[in-house]
Design an enzyme around this catalytic site. Sequence first.
Site, PDB file in Angstrom:
ATOM      1  N   SER B  49     -49.397  18.900 -62.215  1.00  0.00           N
ATOM      2  CA  SER B  49     -48.074  18.247 -61.987  1.00  0.00           C
ATOM      3  C   SER B  49     -48.574  17.103 -60.799  1.00  0.00           C
ATOM      4  O   SER B  49     -47.630  16.241 -60.618  1.00  0.00           O
ATOM      5  CB  SER B  49     -47.168  19.226 -61.310  1.00  0.00           C
ATOM      6  OG  SER B  49     -47.683  19.652 -60.110  1.00  0.00           O
ATOM      7  N   HIS B  50     -49.680  17.165 -60.145  1.00  0.00           N
ATOM      8  CA  HIS B  50     -49.907  15.965 -59.389  1.00  0.00           C
ATOM      9  C   HIS B  50     -51.257  15.455 -59.881  1.00  0.00           C
ATOM     10  O   HIS B  50     -52.126  14.654 -59.274  1.00  0.00           O
ATOM     11  CB  HIS B  50     -50.481  16.517 -57.969  1.00  0.00           C
ATOM     12  CG  HIS B  50     -49.167  16.874 -56.942  1.00  0.00           C
ATOM     13  ND1 HIS B  50     -48.741  18.118 -57.015  1.00  0.00           N
ATOM     14  CD2 HIS B  50     -48.223  16.022 -56.544  1.00  0.00           C
ATOM     15  CE1 HIS B  50     -47.685  18.128 -56.173  1.00  0.00           C
ATOM     16  NE2 HIS B  50     -47.347  16.786 -55.704  1.00  0.00           N
ATOM     17  N   LEU B 126     -50.407  16.607 -50.045  1.00  0.00           N
ATOM     18  CA  LEU B 126     -51.031  16.321 -48.692  1.00  0.00           C
ATOM     19  C   LEU B 126     -52.427  16.700 -48.792  1.00  0.00           C
ATOM     20  O   LEU B 126     -52.911  16.186 -47.703  1.00  0.00           O
ATOM     21  CB  LEU B 126     -50.090  16.802 -47.532  1.00  0.00           C
ATOM     22  CG  LEU B 126     -48.536  16.378 -47.524  1.00  0.00           C
ATOM     23  CD1 LEU B 126     -47.977  16.806 -46.221  1.00  0.00           C
ATOM     24  CD2 LEU B 126     -48.837  14.589 -47.148  1.00  0.00           C
ATOM     25  N   GLU B 190     -40.592  22.409 -60.461  1.00  0.00           N
ATOM     26  CA  GLU B 190     -40.350  23.589 -61.084  1.00  0.00           C
ATOM     27  C   GLU B 190     -39.123  24.102 -61.732  1.00  0.00           C
ATOM     28  O   GLU B 190     -38.954  24.589 -62.858  1.00  0.00           O
ATOM     29  CB  GLU B 190     -40.689  24.965 -60.100  1.00  0.00           C
ATOM     30  CG  GLU B 190     -41.131  26.398 -60.757  1.00  0.00           C
ATOM     31  CD  GLU B 190     -42.273  26.174 -61.749  1.00  0.00           C
ATOM     32  OE1 GLU B 190     -42.070  27.181 -62.662  1.00  0.00           O
ATOM     33  OE2 GLU B 190     -43.299  25.708 -61.391  1.00  0.00           O
ATOM     34  N   ARG B 306     -56.866  36.361 -52.094  1.00  0.00           N
ATOM     35  CA  ARG B 306     -57.636  35.169 -52.362  1.00  0.00           C
ATOM     36  C   ARG B 306     -57.233  34.196 -51.047  1.00  0.00           C
ATOM     37  O   ARG B 306     -56.145  34.210 -50.489  1.00  0.00           O
ATOM     38  CB  ARG B 306     -56.905  34.472 -53.530  1.00  0.00           C
ATOM     39  CG  ARG B 306     -57.602  34.445 -54.555  1.00  0.00           C
ATOM     40  CD  ARG B 306     -57.355  33.408 -55.550  1.00  0.00           C
ATOM     41  NE  ARG B 306     -56.038  33.621 -56.082  1.00  0.00           N
ATOM     42  CZ  ARG B 306     -55.484  34.186 -57.089  1.00  0.00           C
ATOM     43  NH1 ARG B 306     -56.337  34.304 -58.356  1.00  0.00           N
ATOM     44  NH2 ARG B 306     -54.180  34.201 -57.456  1.00  0.00           N
ATOM     45  N   ARG B 312     -57.717  25.970 -56.583  1.00  0.00           N
ATOM     46  CA  ARG B 312     -58.110  24.452 -56.704  1.00  0.00           C
ATOM     47  C   ARG B 312     -59.642  24.392 -56.655  1.00  0.00           C
ATOM     48  O   ARG B 312     -60.188  23.775 -57.571  1.00  0.00           O
ATOM     49  CB  ARG B 312     -57.516  24.113 -55.628  1.00  0.00           C
ATOM     50  CG  ARG B 312     -56.415  22.982 -55.737  1.00  0.00           C
ATOM     51  CD  ARG B 312     -55.767  22.100 -54.848  1.00  0.00           C
ATOM     52  NE  ARG B 312     -56.208  22.631 -53.460  1.00  0.00           N
ATOM     53  CZ  ARG B 312     -57.214  22.028 -52.740  1.00  0.00           C
ATOM     54  NH1 ARG B 312     -58.107  21.113 -53.399  1.00  0.00           N
ATOM     55  NH2 ARG B 312     -57.392  22.414 -51.651  1.00  0.00           N
TER      56      ARG B 312
END
Lengths: 342, 342
Positions: B49-50, B126, B190, B306, B312
């Site tokens: 989405s980015h 960011l 979303e 996690r 990522r």
Amino acid sequence: MTANGEIAFSLEEADAFARKVLVACGLAADHAAAVAQTMVSGERDGCTSHGLYRLLVAANSVARGVVVPDAVPEVSEPAKALVKVDGKGGFAQLPFELGMPLLVEKARAYGIAAMALNNVVHFAALWPEVEALAEQGLVALAFTPSHAWVAPEGGTKPVFGTNPIAFGWPRPDRAPFVFDFATSAVARGEIELHRRAGKAIPPDWGYDADGRPSTDAKAVLDGAMRTFGSHKGSALAAMVELLAGPLIGDMTSAESLAADEGRGGSPIGGELIVVIDPAGFLGDSLDEYLKRAETMFETIEGQGARLPGSRRLLARARSQVEGVRIPAQLHADILEILERGN
Amino acid sequence: MTANGEIAFSLEEADAFARKVLVACGLAADHAAAVAQTMVSGERDGCTSHGLYRLLVAANSVARGVVVPDAVPEVSEPAKALVKVDGKGGFAQLPFELGMPLLVEKARAYGIAAMALNNVVHFAALWPEVEALAEQGLVALAFTPSHAWVAPEGGTKPVFGTNPIAFGWPRPDRAPFVFDFATSAVARGEIELHRRAGKAIPPDWGYDADGRPSTDAKAVLDGAMRTFGSHKGSALAAMVELLAGPLIGDMTSAESLAADEGRGGSPIGGELIVVIDPAGFLGDSLDEYLKRAETMFETIEGQGARLPGSRRLLARARSQVEGVRIPAQLHADILEILERGN
């Protein structure tokens, strides 16, 4: 004593009372003054769990040798915009007071500055510190770890402390905008209160020692609390550990709990305070932009939502007129400290 | 095209493709390079989405005149430890790149420093910014408002943006610890996805325009989203508004939405980045305390939880070997921009 079994104090009386008790515990006069002021502020603002009740907590930390009652804090400047106060194992309030003028000076000189309090014992909320800075027209953030009681999201074993974050913002002609909250789902004291009352806690507050969600307050106190806000709250809790632990050369919540060696004292460790002078970025536009912030506050309150801290300020206004009252039993327990000198 | 209708790129190809599209949209070459790098980083890290999808978003912002495609950012020093970059209405990436060396220099010189990006258009996450700073061995925090879409806790009318907070921490010999999350309950995208799919949303994501909790995605997009983490998330959302709005002389999310005048562009406004040099507080103890932080990370991962950002980094490792793939339809939509030059 009042009709409903409470003991009433003016704020001045409460302060004198707290000082006397703290000195009787063995605190040096400067520490007693700083600690009393914080406790009376809590009582005044209706935060009874951070009010005069904490005299018992402080006395316990002194009695168990967790705190150095006459520590002489040492202020230093590790870098141009950094202040470090080594609390030498004493309570955090006096180190904050001693370091604050230099912190304010540096924030004004450089636009931003930070102060580490190291090797201090923490029993209080962080809002008095950010509020004091915001009252000087500065924006302040504060962070501190505690004892490893809180599990990371996705795990069930304690790693983080209750790891509060506090924020203060100066408002023209009124008390600063201030919030201060634990990154744990609830305050540890809240679970403690349920345990004492024999009441079940909600199933999403924590885990027992075997890692199962539990509604048994004692099982969760012996197991692990959860963070607020799922993985986001857990990320913030990790950030607080890092910022106010390793970054400033101090202990993580796990290291602090280990250092306590089961004495049940208040957490010892560090605190990080970051201060920004709004005049740094804003210059002559300071007033204009502080007004724009007020517009945002009005949009929140205008729809009936409460600003963080507003309940505290209401309690404060009332206490300034009426003084404060504490339960007779608490008063009796505190008097006992005064008698036995600890 | 791959067997399942995807278009494959190596990371270098993806970067060249994104630059070409952005230049075709009208972006100056230096802006196109900075923006392409951010989009390819998103795609690479599995944040689709980015990722390259944002080429459509960027093209829309250019076409609607929301962004100045060839803005020449101006770097200044409003105070000794502060950097200000006026983005002159262009995308945020180039101003960040231009200001970063001075920000790093100041953080090292003073122990702490901050940078405001003003008058920039934001379409990205960011994390690339705090990660770039943490890769230099610094600790970084970043904040930005967006458009007023989110109600404060206790209210039902939009005040805040999705107001993300990002944090980066340097780790010896490995990628930094980085998180970046919206202070809204979920990403606005979303809810958008639910609307497109005609699916109901959970009742605690937001309110309709009449202030009633709603499971209708469109009604919530037209009403107000909620913050994550109840009153604590709401307090943080307010903090982000203040820090990256009035504090740095820029717009709040409400002001930014008004400035958009219904064009549906990406939010224009400010961003605040705070950087602390761990060597400032730690001096010669830097390595020891970075290791203590690693112990905390191990305690988290050792219980099967996690770390934020770990997904990522896994996606990144895969992409660095296999490249990235985007849906054929998205590729076709992007090619259309290339053809019509916008």
